[in-house]
Design an enzyme around this catalytic site. Structure first.
Site, PDB file in Angstrom:
ATOM      1  N   LEU A 107       2.282  -1.973  -3.740  1.00 24.16           N
ATOM      2  CA  LEU A 107       2.225  -2.499  -2.377  1.00 24.16           C
ATOM      3  C   LEU A 107       3.407  -3.433  -2.085  1.00 24.16           C
ATOM      4  CD1 LEU A 107       0.496  -2.342   0.174  1.00 24.16           C
ATOM      5  CD2 LEU A 107      -0.757  -4.330  -0.645  1.00 24.16           C
ATOM      6  N   ILE A 128      -1.923   3.573  -5.671  1.00 24.50           N
ATOM      7  CA  ILE A 128      -1.162   2.354  -5.383  1.00 24.50           C
ATOM      8  C   ILE A 128      -1.983   1.140  -5.797  1.00 24.50           C
ATOM      9  CG2 ILE A 128      -1.989   2.028  -3.007  1.00 24.50           C
ATOM     10  CD1 ILE A 128       0.949   1.305  -2.272  1.00 24.50           C
ATOM     11  N   CYS A 129      -1.279   0.063  -6.155  1.00 31.20           N
ATOM     12  CA  CYS A 129      -1.904  -1.238  -6.426  1.00 31.20           C
ATOM     13  C   CYS A 129      -0.914  -2.298  -5.942  1.00 31.20           C
ATOM     14  CB  CYS A 129      -2.241  -1.383  -7.911  1.00 31.20           C
ATOM     15  SG  CYS A 129      -0.789  -1.378  -8.976  1.00 31.20           S
ATOM     16  N   THR A 130      -0.965  -3.484  -6.467  1.00 31.11           N
ATOM     17  CA  THR A 130      -0.067  -4.539  -5.999  1.00 31.11           C
ATOM     18  C   THR A 130       1.374  -4.302  -6.438  1.00 31.11           C
ATOM     19  OG1 THR A 130      -1.874  -6.123  -6.059  1.00 31.11           O
ATOM     20  CG2 THR A 130       0.346  -7.030  -5.964  1.00 31.11           C
ATOM     21  N   GLY A 173       2.177  -1.934  -9.262  1.00 25.26           N
ATOM     22  CA  GLY A 173       2.362  -0.651  -9.933  1.00 25.26           C
ATOM     23  C   GLY A 173       1.667  -0.508 -11.274  1.00 25.26           C
TER      24      GLY A 173
END
Length: 158
Positions: free
Chosen positions: A139, A110-112, A114
């Site tokens: 996220l 996961i990141c901010t 994608g």
């Protein structure tokens, strides 16, 4: 036409150069034709909705999966998905050899939004990992779906 030794040598050189150009040209055409007809296969990305990922992970023991937030430590400390461990992408690039490649243990990323997790996904896939799962929408989507997060406490200034 005078065919002395120098002229014969010159003509032979010209003929040899022409033959080389013919072979190079034929090879080039054949190479480009084979490239043109080579089928490009788009790599498949296994994506999962945040709510579904949370349900799966929270029903498992923590040692049955890996859940990496690949953002910077600063971003992670401000807000992150519950259950996620901060492994910045640069660190992931260094530690990938230690991850379980051929097991049933899934690696969730996961990141901010994608994209960064998509880069990490591609990197791991390039190195032979097949047990990777990309959290769709990152996220932002995790928060939008109301899945639990951990937020840095904000203290009012005096």
């Amino acid at each position: 036409m005078n065919l002395n030794h120098k002229n014969v040598k010159l003509y032979a050189t010209h003929i040899l150069i022409c033959i080389v150009f013919l072979f190079v040209g034929a090879f080039t055409v054949l190479t480009f034709e084979s490239i043109r007809y080579t089928k490009y296969v788009e790599p498949k990305i296994l994506e999962i909705e945040p709510k579904k990922a949370y349900e799966i992970m929270s029903s498992q023991k923590p040692n049955e999966y890996l859940f990496f937030d690949v953002r910077s430590p600063e971003e992670y400390s401000n807000l992150h998905a519950v259950l996620a461990e901060n492994v910045p992408i640069a660190k992931l690039f260094d530690m990938w050899r230690t991850l379980p490649r051929d097991s049933d243990k899934k690696i969730y990323l996961i990141c901010t939004g994608g994209r960064l997790a998509g880069v990490a996904y591609g990197f791991l896939q390039l190195h032979g990992f097949r047990n990777i799962v990309h959290i769709r929408g990152g996220l932002q989507n995790w928060v939008d779906q109301g899945v639990p997060t951990v937020m840095k406490p904000v203290f009012p200034s005096k």
